[in-house]
Design a protein around this motif. Structure first.
Motif, short mmCIF file in Angstrom:
data_model
loop_
_atom_site.label_atom_id
_atom_site.label_comp_id
_atom_site.label_asym_id
_atom_site.label_seq_id
_atom_site.Cartn_x
_atom_site.Cartn_y
_atom_site.Cartn_z
N ARG A 74 0.68 -0.91 0.06
CA ARG A 74 0.20 -0.10 -0.09
C ARG A 74 0.89 1.29 -0.11
O ARG A 74 2.01 1.18 0.56
CB ARG A 74 -1.02 0.22 1.14
CG ARG A 74 -2.01 -1.12 1.31
CD ARG A 74 -2.99 -0.94 0.07
NE ARG A 74 -3.99 -1.96 0.39
CZ ARG A 74 -4.04 -3.12 -0.45
NH1 ARG A 74 -2.89 -3.39 -1.20
NH2 ARG A 74 -4.69 -4.19 -0.47
N HIS A 81 -0.83 8.51 6.88
CA HIS A 81 -1.93 7.70 6.17
C HIS A 81 -1.89 6.21 6.57
O HIS A 81 -2.76 5.77 6.37
CB HIS A 81 -1.65 7.87 4.61
CG HIS A 81 -1.71 9.15 4.17
ND1 HIS A 81 -0.63 10.06 4.05
CD2 HIS A 81 -2.87 9.97 3.58
CE1 HIS A 81 -1.05 10.97 3.48
NE2 HIS A 81 -2.22 10.90 3.37
N SER A 84 -5.69 4.94 8.20
CA SER A 84 -6.68 4.99 7.40
C SER A 84 -6.43 3.73 6.25
O SER A 84 -7.38 2.96 6.34
CB SER A 84 -7.03 6.11 6.68
OG SER A 84 -6.07 6.60 5.91
N ILE A 85 -5.13 3.63 6.04
CA ILE A 85 -4.85 2.21 5.07
C ILE A 85 -5.07 1.22 5.94
O ILE A 85 -5.83 0.20 5.46
CB ILE A 85 -3.52 2.40 4.70
CG1 ILE A 85 -3.23 3.88 3.81
CG2 ILE A 85 -2.96 1.17 3.97
CD1 ILE A 85 -1.90 3.89 3.37
N ASP A 87 -7.04 0.58 8.55
CA ASP A 87 -8.54 0.74 9.05
C ASP A 87 -8.93 -0.20 7.93
O ASP A 87 -9.97 -1.11 8.01
CB ASP A 87 -9.06 1.84 9.41
CG ASP A 87 -10.34 1.85 9.54
OD1 ASP A 87 -10.74 0.97 10.33
OD2 ASP A 87 -11.06 2.73 9.31
N LYS A 88 -8.88 0.43 6.66
CA LYS A 88 -9.60 -0.12 5.35
C LYS A 88 -9.43 -1.65 5.14
O LYS A 88 -10.04 -2.34 5.02
CB LYS A 88 -9.13 0.92 4.31
CG LYS A 88 -9.86 0.70 2.94
CD LYS A 88 -9.51 1.65 1.82
CE LYS A 88 -10.20 1.22 0.51
NZ LYS A 88 -9.49 1.98 -0.42
N LEU A 89 -8.08 -1.94 5.21
CA LEU A 89 -7.62 -3.26 5.28
C LEU A 89 -8.35 -4.31 6.12
O LEU A 89 -8.83 -5.42 5.79
CB LEU A 89 -6.03 -3.40 5.16
CG LEU A 89 -5.26 -3.43 4.08
CD1 LEU A 89 -3.86 -3.63 4.48
CD2 LEU A 89 -5.81 -4.38 3.02
N CYS A 90 -8.31 -3.80 7.49
CA CYS A 90 -8.87 -4.95 8.46
C CYS A 90 -10.47 -4.83 8.07
O CYS A 90 -11.02 -5.87 8.35
CB CYS A 90 -8.60 -4.17 9.78
SG CYS A 90 -6.87 -4.03 10.13
N LYS A 91 -11.11 -4.03 7.50
CA LYS A 91 -12.41 -4.08 7.47
C LYS A 91 -12.74 -4.84 6.22
O LYS A 91 -13.63 -5.77 6.19
CB LYS A 91 -12.98 -2.39 7.35
CG LYS A 91 -13.25 -1.82 8.67
CD LYS A 91 -13.64 -0.53 8.66
CE LYS A 91 -14.05 0.07 9.85
NZ LYS A 91 -13.71 1.61 10.07
N GLN A 92 -11.87 -4.66 5.19
CA GLN A 92 -12.08 -5.39 3.93
C GLN A 92 -11.98 -6.82 4.08
O GLN A 92 -12.85 -7.71 3.75
CB GLN A 92 -11.00 -4.94 2.83
CG GLN A 92 -11.29 -5.28 1.45
CD GLN A 92 -10.37 -4.86 0.62
OE1 GLN A 92 -9.28 -3.78 1.12
NE2 GLN A 92 -10.16 -5.18 -0.64
N LYS A 118 -7.07 3.94 16.13
CA LYS A 118 -8.11 3.92 14.84
C LYS A 118 -8.67 2.65 15.02
O LYS A 118 -9.87 2.55 14.50
CB LYS A 118 -7.26 4.39 13.68
CG LYS A 118 -8.01 4.23 12.44
CD LYS A 118 -8.67 5.57 12.00
CE LYS A 118 -9.67 5.63 10.78
NZ LYS A 118 -10.32 6.80 10.62
#
Ligand SMILES: Cc1cc2nc3c(=O)[nH]c(=O)nc-3n(C[C@H](O)[C@H](O)[C@H](O)COP(=O)(O)OP(=O)(O)OC[C@H]3O[C@@H](n4cnc5c(N)ncnc54)[C@H](O)[C@@H]3O)c2cc1C
Length: 473
Positions: A74, A81, A84-85, A87-92, A118
Protein backbone atom coordinates in the motif's frame (compact mmCIF):
# COMPACT_ATOMS: atom_id res chain seq x y z
CA UNK A 1 -8.27 -15.99 13.75
CA UNK A 2 -7.73 -13.66 10.79
CA UNK A 3 -4.59 -11.54 11.04
CA UNK A 4 -2.41 -9.06 9.24
CA UNK A 5 1.33 -8.81 9.79
CA UNK A 6 2.62 -5.25 9.25
CA UNK A 7 6.27 -5.26 8.08
CA UNK A 8 8.41 -2.19 8.73
CA UNK A 9 12.11 -2.51 9.67
CA UNK A 10 11.93 -6.29 10.16
CA UNK A 11 12.07 -7.58 6.59
CA UNK A 12 12.76 -11.21 7.48
CA UNK A 13 10.93 -14.41 8.24
CA UNK A 14 13.41 -16.17 10.55
CA UNK A 15 13.99 -15.00 14.14
CA UNK A 16 10.96 -12.75 13.88
CA UNK A 17 8.96 -13.02 17.09
CA UNK A 18 5.85 -11.12 15.97
CA UNK A 19 5.67 -13.12 12.75
CA UNK A 20 6.12 -16.42 14.59
CA UNK A 21 3.30 -15.44 16.98
CA UNK A 22 1.09 -14.40 14.08
CA UNK A 23 1.73 -17.67 12.25
CA UNK A 24 1.05 -19.68 15.38
CA UNK A 25 -2.21 -17.98 16.30
CA UNK A 26 -3.81 -17.34 12.91
CA UNK A 27 -5.90 -19.40 10.52
CA UNK A 28 -5.60 -16.76 7.86
CA UNK A 29 -2.61 -14.43 7.52
CA UNK A 30 -1.58 -11.72 5.10
CA UNK A 31 1.35 -9.32 5.24
CA UNK A 32 1.37 -5.64 4.39
CA UNK A 33 4.14 -3.19 3.65
CA UNK A 34 3.19 0.50 3.42
CA UNK A 35 5.28 2.72 1.16
CA UNK A 36 5.64 6.13 2.84
CA UNK A 37 7.91 8.11 0.49
CA UNK A 38 6.94 11.53 1.90
CA UNK A 39 7.98 10.51 5.41
CA UNK A 40 11.12 8.79 4.14
CA UNK A 41 12.03 12.03 2.37
CA UNK A 42 11.36 14.03 5.53
CA UNK A 43 13.63 11.54 7.35
CA UNK A 44 16.36 12.09 4.72
CA UNK A 45 16.38 8.48 3.51
CA UNK A 46 19.06 7.96 0.85
CA UNK A 47 17.92 6.85 -2.62
CA UNK A 48 20.27 3.85 -2.41
CA UNK A 49 18.70 2.86 0.92
CA UNK A 50 15.17 3.07 -0.50
CA UNK A 51 16.14 1.05 -3.55
CA UNK A 52 17.70 -1.62 -1.33
CA UNK A 53 14.55 -1.55 0.80
CA UNK A 54 12.33 -2.22 -2.22
CA UNK A 55 14.59 -5.07 -3.30
CA UNK A 56 14.42 -6.56 0.19
CA UNK A 57 10.62 -6.23 0.28
CA UNK A 58 10.44 -7.97 -3.07
CA UNK A 59 12.59 -10.88 -1.83
CA UNK A 60 10.51 -11.07 1.35
CA UNK A 61 7.31 -11.25 -0.68
CA UNK A 62 8.63 -14.24 -2.66
CA UNK A 63 9.69 -16.07 0.52
CA UNK A 64 6.41 -15.34 2.34
CA UNK A 65 4.44 -16.67 -0.57
CA UNK A 66 6.09 -20.05 -0.03
CA UNK A 67 4.15 -20.12 3.27
CA UNK A 68 0.94 -19.09 1.55
CA UNK A 69 1.16 -15.58 3.02
CA UNK A 70 0.52 -12.86 0.41
CA UNK A 71 2.32 -9.55 0.90
CA UNK A 72 0.14 -6.56 0.07
CA UNK A 73 1.74 -3.26 -0.89
CA UNK A 74 0.00 0.00 0.00
CA UNK A 75 1.15 3.58 -0.62
CA UNK A 76 0.93 6.22 2.20
CA UNK A 77 2.42 8.53 1.09
CA UNK A 78 3.25 9.45 4.69
CA UNK A 79 3.05 7.93 8.17
CA UNK A 80 -0.13 9.91 8.84
CA UNK A 81 -1.92 7.78 6.22
CA UNK A 82 -1.11 4.45 7.93
CA UNK A 83 -4.15 4.44 10.28
CA UNK A 84 -6.69 4.83 7.47
CA UNK A 85 -4.91 2.35 5.19
CA UNK A 86 -4.84 -0.32 7.90
CA UNK A 87 -8.40 0.47 8.98
CA UNK A 88 -9.59 -0.06 5.41
CA UNK A 89 -7.64 -3.32 5.05
CA UNK A 90 -8.86 -4.70 8.37
CA UNK A 91 -12.48 -3.94 7.49
CA UNK A 92 -12.13 -5.31 3.96
CA UNK A 93 -10.74 -8.65 5.16
CA UNK A 94 -12.51 -8.99 8.56
CA UNK A 95 -9.21 -8.85 10.43
CA UNK A 96 -9.12 -9.47 14.16
CA UNK A 97 -5.41 -8.98 14.97
CA UNK A 98 -2.61 -6.76 13.68
CA UNK A 99 0.90 -8.06 14.40
CA UNK A 100 4.11 -5.99 14.25
CA UNK A 101 7.48 -5.44 15.89
CA UNK A 102 8.00 -2.12 17.67
CA UNK A 103 10.22 0.66 16.31
CA UNK A 104 11.70 3.26 18.66
CA UNK A 105 12.18 6.69 17.01
CA UNK A 106 9.49 9.22 17.97
CA UNK A 107 7.64 9.52 14.63
CA UNK A 108 7.38 5.74 14.37
CA UNK A 109 5.98 5.49 17.90
CA UNK A 110 3.45 8.25 17.25
CA UNK A 111 2.41 6.53 14.01
CA UNK A 112 1.79 3.27 15.88
CA UNK A 113 -0.20 5.04 18.61
CA UNK A 114 -2.38 6.62 15.93
CA UNK A 115 -2.95 3.22 14.30
CA UNK A 116 -3.83 1.73 17.71
CA UNK A 117 -6.42 4.46 18.29
CA UNK A 118 -7.97 4.04 14.87
CA UNK A 119 -8.33 0.27 15.21
CA UNK A 120 -9.22 0.25 18.88
CA UNK A 121 -12.30 -1.74 19.77
CA UNK A 122 -12.28 -4.07 16.80
CA UNK A 123 -8.68 -5.14 16.03
CA UNK A 124 -6.21 -6.41 18.65
CA UNK A 125 -2.82 -4.67 18.35
CA UNK A 126 -0.13 -7.34 18.94
CA UNK A 127 3.23 -5.55 19.18
CA UNK A 128 6.47 -7.38 20.04
CA UNK A 129 10.04 -6.27 20.67
CA UNK A 130 12.45 -7.86 18.26
CA UNK A 131 14.34 -5.03 16.55
CA UNK A 132 17.06 -5.29 19.21
CA UNK A 133 18.22 -8.01 21.57
CA UNK A 134 16.70 -6.11 24.51
CA UNK A 135 13.84 -3.65 24.30
CA UNK A 136 14.23 -0.18 25.85
CA UNK A 137 13.57 -0.53 29.58
CA UNK A 138 14.86 -4.12 29.76
CA UNK A 139 18.41 -3.09 30.68
CA UNK A 140 18.38 -0.63 33.56
CA UNK A 141 20.78 0.42 36.30
CA UNK A 142 20.41 -0.89 39.87
CA UNK A 143 18.41 2.28 40.58
CA UNK A 144 16.00 1.33 37.80
CA UNK A 145 17.05 4.18 35.52
CA UNK A 146 18.29 4.04 31.93
CA UNK A 147 22.07 3.93 31.54
CA UNK A 148 23.77 7.07 30.29
CA UNK A 149 27.16 5.50 29.63
CA UNK A 150 27.95 2.54 27.41
CA UNK A 151 30.30 0.36 29.49
CA UNK A 152 27.98 -0.23 32.48
CA UNK A 153 25.13 -0.72 30.00
CA UNK A 154 27.17 -3.34 28.20
CA UNK A 155 28.11 -5.15 31.43
CA UNK A 156 24.48 -5.29 32.56
CA UNK A 157 23.43 -6.33 29.04
CA UNK A 158 25.83 -9.30 29.03
CA UNK A 159 24.70 -10.52 32.47
CA UNK A 160 21.06 -10.32 31.40
CA UNK A 161 21.73 -11.96 28.03
CA UNK A 162 23.53 -14.80 29.79
CA UNK A 163 20.86 -15.27 32.48
CA UNK A 164 18.00 -15.27 30.02
CA UNK A 165 19.88 -16.84 27.10
CA UNK A 166 18.40 -13.89 25.26
CA UNK A 167 21.07 -13.77 22.58
CA UNK A 168 19.94 -16.97 20.91
CA UNK A 169 18.09 -16.67 17.63
CA UNK A 170 14.73 -18.42 17.37
CA UNK A 171 13.70 -20.91 14.72
CA UNK A 172 10.71 -20.51 12.47
CA UNK A 173 7.22 -21.86 12.93
CA UNK A 174 6.59 -24.15 10.00
CA UNK A 175 3.07 -23.69 8.78
CA UNK A 176 1.44 -23.33 5.39
CA UNK A 177 -1.57 -21.09 4.93
CA UNK A 178 -4.28 -21.33 2.33
CA UNK A 179 -4.02 -17.93 0.64
CA UNK A 180 -7.20 -16.04 -0.25
CA UNK A 181 -5.51 -13.44 -2.47
CA UNK A 182 -2.34 -13.05 -4.55
CA UNK A 183 0.63 -10.95 -3.40
CA UNK A 184 0.98 -7.45 -4.88
CA UNK A 185 3.82 -6.50 -7.18
CA UNK A 186 6.60 -4.60 -5.38
CA UNK A 187 7.73 -1.50 -7.32
CA UNK A 188 11.41 -1.55 -8.26
CA UNK A 189 11.80 2.18 -7.73
CA UNK A 190 10.02 5.23 -6.39
CA UNK A 191 9.91 8.58 -8.13
CA UNK A 192 11.53 10.62 -5.35
CA UNK A 193 14.41 8.24 -4.81
CA UNK A 194 15.94 7.80 -8.24
CA UNK A 195 18.56 10.59 -8.07
CA UNK A 196 21.73 9.28 -6.52
CA UNK A 197 21.43 5.52 -6.88
CA UNK A 198 24.52 3.61 -5.95
CA UNK A 199 25.38 -0.03 -6.20
CA UNK A 200 27.31 -1.39 -3.27
CA UNK A 201 26.81 -4.79 -4.91
CA UNK A 202 24.72 -6.16 -2.06
CA UNK A 203 22.31 -8.92 -2.91
CA UNK A 204 18.94 -8.32 -1.27
CA UNK A 205 17.05 -10.69 0.99
CA UNK A 206 17.45 -12.85 4.01
CA UNK A 207 19.43 -15.60 2.30
CA UNK A 208 22.01 -13.11 1.01
CA UNK A 209 22.34 -11.58 4.49
CA UNK A 210 22.84 -15.01 6.06
CA UNK A 211 25.47 -15.84 3.46
CA UNK A 212 27.31 -12.59 4.22
CA UNK A 213 27.15 -13.34 7.94
CA UNK A 214 28.63 -16.80 7.41
CA UNK A 215 31.39 -15.44 5.19
CA UNK A 216 32.27 -12.86 7.83
CA UNK A 217 32.29 -15.40 10.68
CA UNK A 218 34.37 -17.89 8.66
CA UNK A 219 36.91 -15.38 7.34
CA UNK A 220 37.07 -12.13 9.28
CA UNK A 221 35.69 -12.52 12.78
CA UNK A 222 38.87 -13.97 14.27
CA UNK A 223 40.92 -10.90 13.29
CA UNK A 224 38.10 -8.39 13.73
CA UNK A 225 39.68 -6.52 16.68
CA UNK A 226 42.63 -5.62 14.44
CA UNK A 227 41.03 -5.62 11.01
CA UNK A 228 38.06 -3.43 11.84
CA UNK A 229 40.13 -0.27 12.14
CA UNK A 230 42.01 -0.44 8.86
CA UNK A 231 40.26 1.59 6.17
CA UNK A 232 41.90 -0.23 3.26
CA UNK A 233 41.13 -3.69 4.62
CA UNK A 234 37.75 -5.27 4.19
CA UNK A 235 37.76 -6.23 7.87
CA UNK A 236 34.17 -5.62 8.97
CA UNK A 237 30.96 -7.50 8.22
CA UNK A 238 29.19 -4.94 5.98
CA UNK A 239 25.97 -6.22 7.50
CA UNK A 240 24.76 -2.77 8.56
CA UNK A 241 22.45 -2.28 5.52
CA UNK A 242 20.73 -5.58 6.38
CA UNK A 243 20.58 -4.92 10.12
CA UNK A 244 19.11 -1.45 9.58
CA UNK A 245 16.19 -2.93 7.60
CA UNK A 246 15.88 -6.00 9.81
CA UNK A 247 16.73 -8.41 6.98
CA UNK A 248 18.86 -10.10 9.62
CA UNK A 249 18.62 -9.79 13.40
CA UNK A 250 21.27 -8.96 16.02
CA UNK A 251 20.47 -12.28 17.67
CA UNK A 252 21.21 -14.19 14.50
CA UNK A 253 24.53 -12.33 14.22
CA UNK A 254 25.48 -13.05 17.83
CA UNK A 255 24.45 -16.71 17.64
CA UNK A 256 26.54 -17.19 14.48
CA UNK A 257 29.55 -15.35 15.96
CA UNK A 258 29.56 -17.42 19.14
CA UNK A 259 29.02 -20.68 17.29
CA UNK A 260 31.84 -20.01 14.88
CA UNK A 261 34.16 -19.09 17.79
CA UNK A 262 33.09 -22.24 19.62
CA UNK A 263 31.79 -20.23 22.54
CA UNK A 264 28.90 -21.82 24.38
CA UNK A 265 27.61 -18.77 26.16
CA UNK A 266 27.84 -15.04 25.81
CA UNK A 267 29.58 -14.44 29.14
CA UNK A 268 32.58 -16.52 28.12
CA UNK A 269 33.36 -14.37 25.08
CA UNK A 270 36.12 -12.44 26.81
CA UNK A 271 38.78 -14.94 25.76
CA UNK A 272 37.82 -14.60 22.14
CA UNK A 273 38.75 -11.11 21.21
CA UNK A 274 37.33 -11.01 17.69
CA UNK A 275 33.89 -12.23 18.71
CA UNK A 276 33.84 -10.13 21.90
CA UNK A 277 34.68 -6.94 20.00
CA UNK A 278 32.13 -7.62 17.30
CA UNK A 279 29.33 -8.45 19.74
CA UNK A 280 30.22 -5.27 21.59
CA UNK A 281 29.44 -3.30 18.40
CA UNK A 282 26.03 -4.96 18.28
CA UNK A 283 25.47 -3.93 21.90
CA UNK A 284 26.19 -0.32 20.84
CA UNK A 285 23.29 -0.77 18.44
CA UNK A 286 20.95 -1.64 21.32
CA UNK A 287 22.40 1.19 23.45
CA UNK A 288 21.74 3.96 20.91
CA UNK A 289 18.18 2.74 20.34
CA UNK A 290 17.55 2.83 24.08
CA UNK A 291 19.00 6.36 24.21
CA UNK A 292 16.62 7.72 21.55
CA UNK A 293 13.69 5.95 23.19
CA UNK A 294 14.28 7.51 26.60
CA UNK A 295 15.23 10.92 25.18
CA UNK A 296 12.53 11.81 22.63
CA UNK A 297 13.95 15.33 22.30
CA UNK A 298 16.79 13.78 20.32
CA UNK A 299 14.21 12.99 17.63
CA UNK A 300 13.34 16.72 17.76
CA UNK A 301 16.93 17.51 16.75
CA UNK A 302 18.13 18.45 20.23
CA UNK A 303 21.54 17.39 21.52
CA UNK A 304 21.63 14.96 24.44
CA UNK A 305 23.71 17.49 26.40
CA UNK A 306 21.56 20.58 25.98
CA UNK A 307 24.27 22.99 27.09
CA UNK A 308 26.30 22.15 23.98
CA UNK A 309 23.77 24.11 21.94
CA UNK A 310 25.56 27.20 23.32
CA UNK A 311 28.51 26.39 21.03
CA UNK A 312 28.43 28.97 18.21
CA UNK A 313 28.05 26.32 15.51
CA UNK A 314 28.87 27.58 12.04
CA UNK A 315 26.72 27.19 8.91
CA UNK A 316 29.43 28.31 6.45
CA UNK A 317 28.24 26.90 3.13
CA UNK A 318 31.67 27.01 1.46
CA UNK A 319 33.20 24.85 4.19
CA UNK A 320 30.18 22.53 4.22
CA UNK A 321 30.31 22.04 0.43
CA UNK A 322 34.04 21.29 0.60
CA UNK A 323 33.43 18.67 3.31
CA UNK A 324 30.45 17.09 1.52
CA UNK A 325 32.32 16.76 -1.75
CA UNK A 326 35.61 15.47 -0.35
CA UNK A 327 37.44 18.69 -1.24
CA UNK A 328 38.78 19.86 2.13
CA UNK A 329 42.46 19.42 1.22
CA UNK A 330 42.85 16.86 4.06
CA UNK A 331 43.44 13.55 2.21
CA UNK A 332 41.92 11.05 4.62
CA UNK A 333 38.84 13.21 5.21
CA UNK A 334 38.36 13.65 1.47
CA UNK A 335 38.85 9.93 0.78
CA UNK A 336 36.22 9.06 3.38
CA UNK A 337 33.69 11.57 2.09
CA UNK A 338 34.23 10.41 -1.48
CA UNK A 339 33.75 6.79 -0.39
CA UNK A 340 30.35 7.80 0.98
CA UNK A 341 29.35 9.56 -2.26
CA UNK A 342 30.59 6.72 -4.41
CA UNK A 343 29.36 3.69 -2.47
CA UNK A 344 26.65 4.83 -0.01
CA UNK A 345 28.71 3.38 2.84
CA UNK A 346 31.69 4.55 4.88
CA UNK A 347 34.11 2.72 7.14
CA UNK A 348 33.34 3.23 10.85
CA UNK A 349 36.66 4.85 11.75
CA UNK A 350 36.31 7.22 8.82
CA UNK A 351 32.79 8.10 9.96
CA UNK A 352 34.38 9.18 13.25
CA UNK A 353 37.27 11.02 11.58
CA UNK A 354 35.06 12.91 9.12
CA UNK A 355 32.37 13.65 11.74
CA UNK A 356 34.94 15.08 14.14
CA UNK A 357 36.48 17.07 11.32
CA UNK A 358 33.12 18.67 10.50
CA UNK A 359 32.06 19.36 14.07
CA UNK A 360 35.32 20.03 15.86
CA UNK A 361 37.68 21.42 13.23
CA UNK A 362 35.29 23.25 10.88
CA UNK A 363 32.95 23.86 13.86
CA UNK A 364 29.95 23.28 11.59
CA UNK A 365 26.71 22.23 13.30
CA UNK A 366 26.92 18.43 13.71
CA UNK A 367 23.28 18.20 12.60
CA UNK A 368 24.32 19.30 9.08
CA UNK A 369 26.68 16.34 8.93
CA UNK A 370 24.13 13.97 10.45
CA UNK A 371 21.62 14.93 7.73
CA UNK A 372 24.19 14.58 4.95
CA UNK A 373 25.21 11.12 6.16
CA UNK A 374 21.59 10.02 6.45
CA UNK A 375 20.75 11.20 2.94
CA UNK A 376 23.63 9.15 1.47
CA UNK A 377 24.03 6.06 3.65
CA UNK A 378 22.59 2.74 2.51
CA UNK A 379 22.65 1.68 6.19
CA UNK A 380 21.13 4.98 7.42
CA UNK A 381 19.65 4.33 10.84
CA UNK A 382 18.43 7.23 12.95
CA UNK A 383 19.62 5.90 16.33
CA UNK A 384 23.08 4.74 15.20
CA UNK A 385 23.70 7.78 13.00
CA UNK A 386 22.60 10.25 15.65
CA UNK A 387 24.57 8.36 18.31
CA UNK A 388 27.70 8.34 16.16
CA UNK A 389 27.39 12.04 15.40
CA UNK A 390 26.74 13.10 18.97
CA UNK A 391 29.59 10.89 20.17
CA UNK A 392 31.95 12.50 17.67
CA UNK A 393 30.77 16.06 18.36
CA UNK A 394 30.92 15.53 22.16
CA UNK A 395 27.30 16.59 22.50
CA UNK A 396 25.88 13.17 23.33
CA UNK A 397 25.72 10.53 25.96
CA UNK A 398 29.00 8.73 26.48
CA UNK A 399 30.53 11.20 24.07
CA UNK A 400 34.22 11.36 23.45
CA UNK A 401 35.80 14.07 25.72
CA UNK A 402 35.73 17.39 23.86
CA UNK A 403 39.52 17.70 23.80
CA UNK A 404 39.92 14.32 22.10
CA UNK A 405 39.87 15.07 18.41
CA UNK A 406 41.04 12.44 15.94
CA UNK A 407 43.98 13.91 14.07
CA UNK A 408 43.40 13.20 10.36
CA UNK A 409 47.12 12.93 9.63
CA UNK A 410 47.96 10.40 12.35
CA UNK A 411 44.73 8.47 11.81
CA UNK A 412 45.61 7.87 8.21
CA UNK A 413 49.27 7.07 8.97
CA UNK A 414 48.12 4.50 11.53
CA UNK A 415 45.20 2.87 9.80
CA UNK A 416 46.14 3.20 6.11
CA UNK A 417 49.95 3.25 6.35
CA UNK A 418 50.57 2.55 2.65
CA UNK A 419 48.03 5.21 1.66
CA UNK A 420 46.08 2.71 -0.47
CA UNK A 421 42.69 3.90 0.68
CA UNK A 422 43.54 7.52 -0.13
CA UNK A 423 44.86 6.44 -3.54
CA UNK A 424 41.62 4.62 -4.28
CA UNK A 425 39.38 7.62 -3.65
CA UNK A 426 41.73 10.55 -4.39
CA UNK A 427 43.37 9.44 -7.66
CA UNK A 428 45.01 12.87 -8.07
CA UNK A 429 47.27 11.90 -5.14
CA UNK A 430 47.90 8.33 -6.32
CA UNK A 431 51.53 8.79 -7.40
CA UNK A 432 52.66 10.28 -4.05
CA UNK A 433 54.79 8.09 -1.81
CA UNK A 434 53.62 6.51 1.46
CA UNK A 435 54.81 9.41 3.57
CA UNK A 436 53.75 12.44 1.54
CA UNK A 437 50.28 11.13 0.81
CA UNK A 438 49.08 11.55 4.42
CA UNK A 439 50.29 15.09 5.08
CA UNK A 440 50.87 17.01 1.86
CA UNK A 441 51.92 20.30 3.41
CA UNK A 442 54.48 18.86 5.80
CA UNK A 443 56.33 17.66 2.68
CA UNK A 444 55.71 20.79 0.58
CA UNK A 445 53.64 18.98 -2.08
CA UNK A 446 52.43 21.43 -4.74
CA UNK A 447 48.74 20.57 -4.53
CA UNK A 448 47.68 23.14 -7.14
CA UNK A 449 49.77 21.30 -9.71
CA UNK A 450 47.93 18.08 -8.81
CA UNK A 451 44.50 19.66 -9.11
CA UNK A 452 43.91 18.94 -5.41
CA UNK A 453 42.46 21.65 -3.10
CA UNK A 454 44.46 23.68 -0.59
CA UNK A 455 43.46 22.90 3.03
CA UNK A 456 40.21 24.70 3.87
CA UNK A 457 41.51 25.70 7.30
CA UNK A 458 44.49 25.90 9.59
CA UNK A 459 44.12 22.61 11.47
CA UNK A 460 45.97 23.53 14.66
CA UNK A 461 44.30 26.92 15.09
CA UNK A 462 40.80 25.53 14.50
CA UNK A 463 41.39 22.64 16.88
CA UNK A 464 42.49 25.02 19.65
CA UNK A 465 39.47 27.27 19.05
CA UNK A 466 37.09 24.32 19.52
CA UNK A 467 38.80 23.22 22.71
CA UNK A 468 38.56 26.78 24.10
CA UNK A 469 34.85 27.02 23.21
CA UNK A 470 34.00 23.69 24.87
CA UNK A 471 36.06 24.67 27.93
CA UNK A 472 33.91 27.78 28.33
CA UNK A 473 30.65 25.78 28.43
C1 LIG B 1 29.14 9.51 12.61
C2 LIG B 1 28.66 8.08 12.56
C3 LIG B 1 27.49 7.77 11.88
C4 LIG B 1 27.03 6.43 11.84
N1 LIG B 1 25.86 6.15 11.18
C5 LIG B 1 25.37 4.88 11.18
C6 LIG B 1 24.15 4.57 10.54
O1 LIG B 1 23.44 5.43 10.00
N2 LIG B 1 23.75 3.26 10.53
C7 LIG B 1 24.48 2.26 11.13
O2 LIG B 1 24.06 1.09 11.10
N3 LIG B 1 25.62 2.54 11.77
C8 LIG B 1 26.10 3.81 11.80
N4 LIG B 1 27.29 4.08 12.43
C9 LIG B 1 27.99 2.98 13.14
C10 LIG B 1 29.03 2.22 12.31
O3 LIG B 1 29.87 3.12 11.64
C11 LIG B 1 28.40 1.29 11.28
O4 LIG B 1 27.41 0.49 11.91
C12 LIG B 1 29.44 0.34 10.68
O5 LIG B 1 30.45 1.08 10.05
C13 LIG B 1 28.76 -0.56 9.69
O6 LIG B 1 29.67 -1.41 9.06
P1 LIG B 1 29.65 -2.98 9.34
O7 LIG B 1 28.29 -3.51 9.16
O8 LIG B 1 30.73 -3.57 8.52
O9 LIG B 1 30.00 -3.01 10.88
P2 LIG B 1 30.64 -4.12 11.87
O10 LIG B 1 31.92 -3.56 12.31
O11 LIG B 1 30.69 -5.45 11.18
O12 LIG B 1 29.62 -4.14 13.05
C14 LIG B 1 28.47 -5.01 13.09
C15 LIG B 1 27.21 -4.22 13.32
O13 LIG B 1 27.22 -3.60 14.60
C16 LIG B 1 26.49 -2.38 14.54
N5 LIG B 1 27.40 -1.28 14.89
C17 LIG B 1 28.72 -1.21 14.66
N6 LIG B 1 29.23 -0.07 15.18
C18 LIG B 1 28.19 0.59 15.71
C19 LIG B 1 28.06 1.84 16.39
N7 LIG B 1 29.11 2.62 16.65
N8 LIG B 1 26.83 2.23 16.77
C20 LIG B 1 25.74 1.45 16.55
N9 LIG B 1 25.81 0.27 15.93
C21 LIG B 1 27.01 -0.16 15.51
C22 LIG B 1 26.00 -2.22 13.10
O14 LIG B 1 24.69 -2.69 13.02
C23 LIG B 1 26.98 -3.11 12.32
O15 LIG B 1 26.46 -3.59 11.12
C24 LIG B 1 27.77 5.41 12.49
C25 LIG B 1 28.95 5.74 13.16
C26 LIG B 1 29.39 7.06 13.20
C27 LIG B 1 30.65 7.37 13.93
Amino acid sequence: MRSIYWFRSDLRISDNLALAKAMQASDSLMGVFILTPDTWKAHDAAPCKVRFLLENVSELSKELWKYGVPLLIRRGPSFSHCPSILDKLCKQYDIESLYFNHEYPLDERERDNAVGEKLSGYVAMKGYHQHLVFAPGDVLSKQGTPFKVFTPFKNAWIVKAHNEQAWQAAGLIRKKFKAEIEPDKVPSQLKDFTGQVIDLMLDPGEKAAQKKLKHFCDNKLYDYSEGRDKFNVDGTSLLSPYLAQGVISSRQCITAALESSEIRDIDSMKNKEGAATWVSELIWRDFYHHIIYFNPDISRRKPYKLKTDAIPWSYDSVLFEAWKNGMTGFPVVDAGMRQLLKTGWMHNRLRMVTAMFLSKILLLDWRLGEKHFMSHLIDGDFAANNGGWQWSASTGTDAVPYFRIFNPFTQSQRFDPAGDFIRQYCPELAHLDNKKIHDLHAFGVDVDALGYPQPVCNYKAMRQRTIDLFKEL
